[in-house]
Design an enzyme around this catalytic site. Structure first.
Site, PDB file in Angstrom:
ATOM      1  N   ASP B 199       0.978  -1.110  -0.017  1.00  0.00           N
ATOM      2  CA  ASP B 199      -0.192   0.017  -0.026  1.00  0.00           C
ATOM      3  C   ASP B 199       0.873   1.241  -0.180  1.00  0.00           C
ATOM      4  O   ASP B 199       1.401   1.490   1.001  1.00  0.00           O
ATOM      5  CB  ASP B 199      -1.031   0.033   1.397  1.00  0.00           C
ATOM      6  CG  ASP B 199      -1.975   1.067   1.075  1.00  0.00           C
ATOM      7  OD1 ASP B 199      -1.443   1.973   0.782  1.00  0.00           O
ATOM      8  OD2 ASP B 199      -3.068   0.917   1.832  1.00  0.00           O
ATOM      9  N   HIS B 200       1.015   1.663  -1.176  1.00  0.00           N
ATOM     10  CA  HIS B 200       2.223   2.956  -1.409  1.00  0.00           C
ATOM     11  C   HIS B 200       1.898   4.086  -0.433  1.00  0.00           C
ATOM     12  O   HIS B 200       2.890   4.764  -0.029  1.00  0.00           O
ATOM     13  CB  HIS B 200       2.295   3.320  -2.566  1.00  0.00           C
ATOM     14  CG  HIS B 200       1.314   4.063  -3.287  1.00  0.00           C
ATOM     15  ND1 HIS B 200       0.251   3.600  -3.835  1.00  0.00           N
ATOM     16  CD2 HIS B 200       1.026   5.570  -3.281  1.00  0.00           C
ATOM     17  CE1 HIS B 200      -0.920   4.468  -4.193  1.00  0.00           C
ATOM     18  NE2 HIS B 200      -0.139   5.674  -3.787  1.00  0.00           N
ATOM     19  N   HIS B 262      -6.334   2.276   1.296  1.00  0.00           N
ATOM     20  CA  HIS B 262      -5.349   3.478   1.724  1.00  0.00           C
ATOM     21  C   HIS B 262      -5.915   4.276   3.046  1.00  0.00           C
ATOM     22  O   HIS B 262      -5.055   4.154   3.902  1.00  0.00           O
ATOM     23  CB  HIS B 262      -5.217   4.564   0.652  1.00  0.00           C
ATOM     24  CG  HIS B 262      -4.682   3.905  -0.556  1.00  0.00           C
ATOM     25  ND1 HIS B 262      -3.641   3.020  -0.587  1.00  0.00           N
ATOM     26  CD2 HIS B 262      -5.027   4.088  -1.711  1.00  0.00           C
ATOM     27  CE1 HIS B 262      -3.465   2.884  -1.831  1.00  0.00           C
ATOM     28  NE2 HIS B 262      -4.111   3.639  -2.636  1.00  0.00           N
TER      29      HIS B 262
END
Lengths: 353, 513
Positions: B199-200, B262
């Site tokens: 999950d950047h 996110h």
């Protein structure tokens, strides 16, 4: 001053004051103010805070103490906001220099770290240095500017001292060696190479002559020697790194194993910048070698390991040459004592003695 | 991670986290992510000396091309997408020697045998030690198959003394059932410790700074509870539309695309209890613990406390933009939500009764992700209503992107003879206090994975919990889509009026970021 910087409404809307540290800069009238301003502009961008520039004219007979304040600002991206830090310039001359530390002390912003930038090596009995250094969390010097590298490294080691009251010193030149230290260390991140680390019997360090002291050793080469010897537990057993000449040798000992340390001055590039240009560590009489080398155009670093005469994987990476200001500003990221630097310096001085 | 016990030269070097040898295999190497993010990030890790010379990358995709063609393309990508915008030829040649390409099909078992042979060859040639990182940058429907094929080819089992890890891109499932199925499928071949669900958002510096802000400072944590906090607002706004991905977005919507992954990851860091230590399991245990306490959404709660929206035509930054239904690949009568607002409660001791308002949307006035902690008002209005006219309760705002930083808002007296109060902001900005470029999220996350640190990756239970929370909302919205009146906000507005009315009905209002 802040109301002026903020525009007519004076509410600070257009200006952000940022303060992460106090930086005391020691300068003499001979130092170029333009160069210093340029450096501080960039330093302030990375680490905004209050800068106190002390211009000490020790040769003047009259006692004089003048101070004025100004600001260093830069635009923050395209937000239209400015980030500003204050600057106080203090010009002191003659006997007034003896008391200038007490003028600086109340000007420090409370409870943020204090750094003293004293580029050249201070005289061992310099009271001004001593007072300012005691005020500082960390003193930053640059051993590249040492006029007599071998002698001055020994003096620096004495200056740091070993007692609990000793000052914390940062050497910008030590910071410049980080790429070399990382690359050398990375050889032994590879488990297969680790056995060779305990069998190293020869180290060769090539360096460019230092600026202004062409016959002397480069401080980086001496510090590299000290670092390797200290980290790998090698004791000095003979020879000296001082004394000049194109090649100097030292003998080191680790248990029964002898290690030959050679420092070789490389004048072929015509550069007198005191840089390290090659380091080779060999184990078992050359059966395994690990080397890092700087390209002639000072743009790339190449690493190579050879085990049993066979070249293993090597690499070429950019040699990022940081500017004076960036190298200096990186030292402001650290407040704690740099024990590894101090130990490397101490070990280097045993080989220089 | 290399330790100083193994390598005494490591101690005291200012780059403390350097990785050991390995090969990174990128599945879907002809895709956008590889050229924009992955290879530039790996190139930078090499340049920063964070990975050793004994390092290699294999690009895998169906597109037929040679090693040299792949290398040329990647060189152009690194030049285009890296910060420096230039690549030294000799440095690139050295990097490219460790760059390989394998034309292969995800479903073809023979191709995995070829991959296995290539990996063995690279281990011998480049000393990569049998350590493998497989990065699945492919369409989600291929995740399970790729892992199964790797498993059948013996590539998921590490050799003695080495490791095998797999990074899986988002989205992880499209609903709870598919996420569970995917977890089940990949667990047939991999231990949880080998799985890195990326999950950047978690790679962003400010998200990581949330832990530092909360747990390295003594002043915030005592206030971090229902006793002092009135409510929390989490805004995740994008100014862009679907950017040509209308076909995908029609099957997703903002709840699936942003909130269940996110936004929930960030939310869990805001709401979790202090971990015992910073080890990956300790942190992730606390994150799942608080998310387990999230109150379930019933149809009644969804109707009363959640809002969906879809943008119509409008303008962004002075330029007209089409509505969602006018985007390519979108049905003219689409009921997909591009805006979602949730009111969440955590039924535990710390947060009982404190609403967490979350909103995420496309085509909002600007790109911003921030958390606003709104504290309770002072218990007694000592200064009188007139003096307090311009004063709102204290807020702590944590800005995640852009212009990363932290702002504390508090009241002060306006100078003068009368007692008039006004709010002022005390600002901390990363950009102004540390004049350094923040690391790209993918650099951080890739290095973490190579080092075996999964703290910033989503664990199995967290991915499934995210879906468990949003499923009742998705189900209710799907069941009532006929009644919805879309579009209900103009592109360039802060969401539908209903989301503002909902907060106002509770005596609160959305902060304008």
């Amino acid at each position: 001053m802040w109301a002026g910087a903020s525009g007519t409404d004076g509410d600070g809307a257009g200006t952000t004051r940022a303060c992460t540290l106090n930086l005391i800069v020691y300068a003499t009238p001979e130092d170029s103010r333009d160069a210093l301003d340029e450096l501080l502009d960039e330093v302030n961008e990375r680490a905004p805070g209050r800068t106190l520039i002390l211009v000490a004219d020790r040769d003047a007979g009259d006692a004089k103490l003048d101070a004025y304040v100004s600001m260093r600002c830069r635009l923050l991206g395209d937000s239209g906001k400015q980030i500003c830090g204050e600057q106080v310039t203090i010009a002191a001359s003659g006997p007034a220099i003896d008391n200038v530390a007490t003028a600086i002390s109340p000007l420090l912003v409370p409870d943020v770290p204090v750094y003293l930038w004293w580029k050249a090596l201070p005289h061992p009995n310099d009271q001004l240095f001593d007072r300012l250094a005691r005020m500082a969390d960390r003193v930053i010097i640059d051993s590249r500017s040492f006029v007599h590298p071998a002698r001055d490294l020994i003096l620096l080691n004495e200056l740091i001292g070993t007692d609990a009251q000793s000052i914390h010193v940062s050497d910008v030149n030590w910071g410049r060696m980080t790429p070399w230290r990382t690359l050398l260390a990375s050889f032994w991140d590879v488990p297969d190479y680790r056995p060779h680390l305990a069998a190293i019997d020869s180290v060769t360090i090539g360096y460019h002559p230092p600026p202004g002291a062409l016959d002397d050793i480069a401080t980086k080469a001496a510090l590299m020697s000290g670092w390797l010897a200290e980290r790998l537990g090698w004791e000095w057993s003979g020879g000296t790194l001082a004394g000049g000449g194109d090649e100097v040798r030292c003998r080191l000992q680790s248990g029964d194993r002898g290690i030959a340390l050679t420092l070789r001055r490389d004048c072929t590039s015509g550069r007198n910048d005191g840089r390290i240009c090659a380091v080779t560590l060999a184990a078992e009489h050359g059966a395994a070698t690990f080397s890092c080398a700087l390209s002639q155009d000072v743009a790339r670093l190449t690493t190579e390991a050879r085990i049993g005469g066979t070249r293993t994987v090597g690499r070429v990476i950019d040699y990022i040459q940081r500017g004076e200001a960036e190298s200096f500003a990186r030292e402001l990221d650290f407040v704690r004592r740099d024990a590894i630097f101090e130990a490397a310096l101490a070990r280097a001085t045993t080989m220089l003695g | 991670m290399n330790t100083t016990a193994d390598n005494p030269l490591r101690e005291g070097i200012r780059l403390e986290r350097t990785a050991g040898p390995c090969t990174v295999v990128i599945f879907g190497a002809s895709g956008d992510l590889t050229k924009r993010k992955l290879v530039p990030a790996l190139y930078r890790l090499v340049q920063q000396r964070l990975v050793p010379a004994e390092f290699a990358i294999i690009g895998q995709a169906r597109t037929a091309q040679t090693n040299d063609e792949f290398r040329d393309k990647m060189k152009a990508s690194v030049a285009q997408f890296s910060e420096e915008k230039k690549v030294d030829d000799e440095v690139w040649r050295s990097f490219a020697q460790g760059l390989y390409y394998l034309t292969s099909d995800i479903g073809n078992a023979d191709d995995y045998r070829k991959l296995s042979e290539l990996l063995d060859q690279i281990d011998k040639e480049r000393g990569t030690g049998g350590n493998r990182l497989f990065y699945l940058s492919v369409a989600p429907r291929f995740y399970a198959e790729a892992v199964a094929q790797l498993g059948k080819a013996g590539l998921t089992k590490p050799k003695p003394g080495s490791w095998v890890r797999v990074i899986i891109e988002k989205p992880f499932g499209s609903d709870l059932a598919s996420a569970r199925q995917l977890n089940h499928d990949i667990h047939e071949w991999l231990d949880e410790s080998q799985i890195y669900r990326i999950d950047h958002y978690l790679g962003k510096e400010t998200v990581q700074n949330l832990l530092a802000l909360r747990f390295a400072n003594g002043i915030f944590e005592p206030l971090w509870s229902r006793q002092y906090i009135d409510h929390v607002q989490l805004t995740n706004a994008e100014a862009v539309g679907v950017e040509g991905r209308g076909g995908y977005y029609e099957t997703a919507g903002v709840l699936r695309d942003m909130i269940q992954n996110h936004v929930f990851q960030v939310l869990s860091l805001v709401a979790m209890e202090p971990p015992a230590h910073l080890g990956s399991e300790a942190v992730r245990d606390e994150k799942i613990k608080v998310m387990t306490a999230a109150r379930a959404f019933t149809p009644e709660r969804v109707a009363a406390e959640c809002v969906r929206g879809q943008y119509g035509p409008g303008s962004i930054a002075g330029k007209p933009v089409p509505g969602y239904r006018q985007e390519e690949g979108v049905a003219p009568d689409s009921s997909t939500e591009t805006f979602a607002m949730l009111t969440m409660f955590f039924d535990n001791w710390r947060w009982a009764g404190v609403p967490f308002y979350l909103r995420s949307a496309k085509r909002m006035p600007k790109r911003v992700t921030e958390i606003a902690i709104q504290f309770r008002a002072a218990p007694h209005a000592l200064f009188g209503a007139e003096a307090m006219d311009q004063v709102a309760p204290n807020q702590l705002i944590i800005r995640i992107q852009p212009d990363e930083g932290i702002t504390l808002r508090f009241a002060v007296k306006v100078p003068g003879q009368i007692t008039q109060l006004r709010d002022v902001n005390m600002d901390f900005r990363y950009g102004s206090s540390f004049g350094v470029q923040l690391a790209e999220a993918y650099e951080r996350l890739l290095l973490d994975c190579i080092l075996g640190d999964s703290t910033l990756y989503a664990r199995k239970d967290m991915t499934e919990r995210g879906w468990e929370i949003v499923m009742p909302i998705l189900d209710h919205w799907a069941a009532t889509k006929q009644g919805v009146s879309f579009p209900n906000y103009e592109a360039g507005a802060w969401g539908p009026a209903e989301s503002h009315r909902l907060l106002e009905s509770q005596g609160k209002r959305w902060r304008r970021p």
